[in-house]
Design an enzyme around this catalytic site. Structure first.
Site, short mmCIF file in Angstrom:
data_model
loop_
_atom_site.label_atom_id
_atom_site.label_comp_id
_atom_site.label_asym_id
_atom_site.label_seq_id
_atom_site.Cartn_x
_atom_site.Cartn_y
_atom_site.Cartn_z
N TYR A 15 44.69 43.15 29.38
CA TYR A 15 43.52 43.78 29.96
C TYR A 15 43.92 45.13 30.53
CZ TYR A 15 39.44 44.46 33.00
OH TYR A 15 38.31 44.95 33.61
N ASP A 50 51.33 49.66 30.65
CA ASP A 50 50.30 49.50 31.68
C ASP A 50 50.91 48.64 32.79
OD1 ASP A 50 48.25 48.75 33.32
OD2 ASP A 50 46.81 48.37 31.70
N LYS A 70 46.01 49.89 41.81
CA LYS A 70 45.83 49.65 43.25
C LYS A 70 47.11 49.50 44.08
CE LYS A 70 44.67 45.52 40.81
NZ LYS A 70 43.58 44.91 40.11
N1 HOZ Z 1 40.40 42.11 36.88
C1 HOZ Z 1 40.86 41.98 38.19
C2 HOZ Z 1 42.19 41.33 38.31
N2 HOZ Z 1 43.06 41.39 37.23
C3 HOZ Z 1 39.88 41.29 39.08
C4 HOZ Z 1 39.36 42.28 40.02
C5 HOZ Z 1 38.42 41.81 41.09
O1 HOZ Z 1 37.56 40.97 40.87
O2 HOZ Z 1 38.54 42.35 42.15
#
Ligand code: HOZ
Length: 428
Positions: A144, A238, A266
């Site tokens: 992802y 990534d 983040k």
């Molecule tokens: N796709 C995010 C973690 N891999 C989830 C983000 C969220 O819901 O804050």
């Protein structure tokens, strides 16, 4: 456990926010029940609005290396806020944070800050295409890279959690340039190169965190490096999830393979909204205003986020034994979970990498997306619910990753394992 206030709030939220949440996995749809609404965090703990306390193994999906409300980071944010929250103009702290990161990574001569991991990857892909003057990209099933159009193809994380790894709304004219390969399978990558002479880049989570936690084999990464070099294709790591998590240098502290570009998220904002992409000089110099590839943003390099990121990374660098300690704790946690599962004849496969951990309710060793999809998601849901009612918050999807923070204690891990024994004996 009382959940009445969270339930009421969730109903209200659903009236005005799609699904009641601003990011799909949070809705708890795949694990059942109602998401708890958070009141506050403190170290390794989360407190919800009903007054329940949980040991938090999500840590805002990774960035909180030092847990919630770390005093150093808190102070740096408060100081920054008193000077102004956004300028849309250069500040010294951007250069300081950029220098810190560039000095750490062989792969990064220059770096640009943006506001999220999605934005970082989207921009990195554009730069790779602009630099190579090619259109196609290779991504791996189950990885992802945020929700931008080109990358939302067989994507992990929430997309897989909800069974739509490729989303409606993404034009096929665009996704025809996204070639798919299998994680840890070099033959599938070679087939992509047989089918296209126009491949700008390969993008990979070298430590995949969005189909559960699965690491790429060293040989596989080495083969990717070779195939990229042979074809004039860029290799992008990534590290939005793995950066400063899998080790001090993320995946790049674990593998000897050096990518051409890297994306972060983040973690480098200490929990504030930040992303970044960096790489070799001749690539980064193609970026506007030095070069023709356009990318911009008012909130890019936001001073409050930069101060938080700098404080967090500096504290990481100043901390002794941090990653050793993470590794020991993550390993003892997953060993304990495995033992609890074995005792109750529940198939469980566990992985760790630094402060990241994952567990699959699966008979087989999970090496790629197909293996991950064979996991028993109903069992995961029961386990998740059971552990939540015992006061332990794991990521609310089989296809996400868990995190240890520096405030996670051995006692928390021991009591979590004891709770896992109890829960597994009930759900077997
Ligand atoms: N796709 C995010 C973690 N891999 C989830 C983000 C969220 O819901 O804050």
């Amino acid at each position: 456990m009382k959940t009445i206030k969270s339930k009421d709030e969730f109903k209200l939220a659903q009236n005005v926010i799609p699904g009641g949440v601003n990011s799909p996995v949070r809705a708890f749809k795949s694990v059942g029940g109602t998401p708890m609404f958070i009141d506050r965090g403190e170290g390794a703990y989360l407190f919800d609005i009903d007054g329940n306390r949980y040991v938090d193994f999500v840590q805002s999906w990774g960035p909180l290396i030092f847990g919630h409300c770390d005093k150093t980071i808190e102070l740096s944010i408060m100081k920054a806020v008193t000077k102004g929250v956004s300028f849309g103009a250069p500040t010294q702290i951007e250069t300081k944070l950029a220098s810190l990161i560039c000095n750490m990574f062989e792969s990064i001569d220059k770096i640009r800050f943006v506001s999220s991991g999605t934005e970082a990857v989207m921009s990195a892909i554009r730069l790779a295409r602009g630099y190579t003057k090619r259109d196609d990209i290779i991504k791996f099933e189950g990885c992802y890279h945020g929700h931008s159009d080109s990358l939302l193809v067989q994507a992990g994380s929430g997309a897989t959690t909800f069974g739509t790894p490729s989303s409606p709304g993404v034009p096929s004219d665009l996704t025809k340039h996204t070639l798919l390969a299998k994680y840890n399978d070099i033959e599938s990558v070679k087939r992509c190169f047989e089918n296209s002479k126009d491949i700008a880049c390969i993008i990979i989570e070298p430590i995949a965190g969005n189909m559960g936690l699965i690491s790429a084999d060293e040989k596989f990464l080495q083969d990717l490096r070779v195939i990229c070099d042979e074809n004039g294709t860029l290799l992008i790591f990534d590290e939005v999830m793995s950066g400063f998590r899998a080790s001090l240098k993320g995946a790049q502290g674990v593998t000897c393979v050096v990518p051409d570009m890297v994306t972060f998220g983040k973690v480098i904002g200490g929990g504030m909204p930040v992303g970044a992409f960096g790489g070799k000089l001749e690539i980064m110099n193609q970026l506007s205003p030095d070069g023709p590839v356009y990318q911009a943003g008012t909130l890019s390099g936001n001073p409050v986020a930069m101060f938080a990121g700098f404080a967090s990374l500096q504290k990481i660098l100043d901390s002794k034994n941090l990653y050793n300690d993470f590794e020991l704790k993550a390993t003892s946690l997953v060993k304990g979970l495995k033992h609890a599962a074995d005792e109750n004849c529940i198939p469980l496969h566990v992985n760790t990498q630094g402060s990241m951990f994952g567990f699959f309710f699966n008979e087989i060793k999970v090496k790629n997306f197909d293996d991950a999809l064979k996991s028993d998601t109903d069992m995961f849901a029961k386990f998740h619910q059971g552990m939540l009612s015992e006061g332990y918050y794991f990521a609310c999807s089989q296809f996400e990753t868990g995190f240890i923070c520096s405030a996670t204690t051995n006692e928390m891990i021991e009591s979590c394992i004891a709770a896992a024994h109890k829960v597994m004996s009930k759900i077997k």
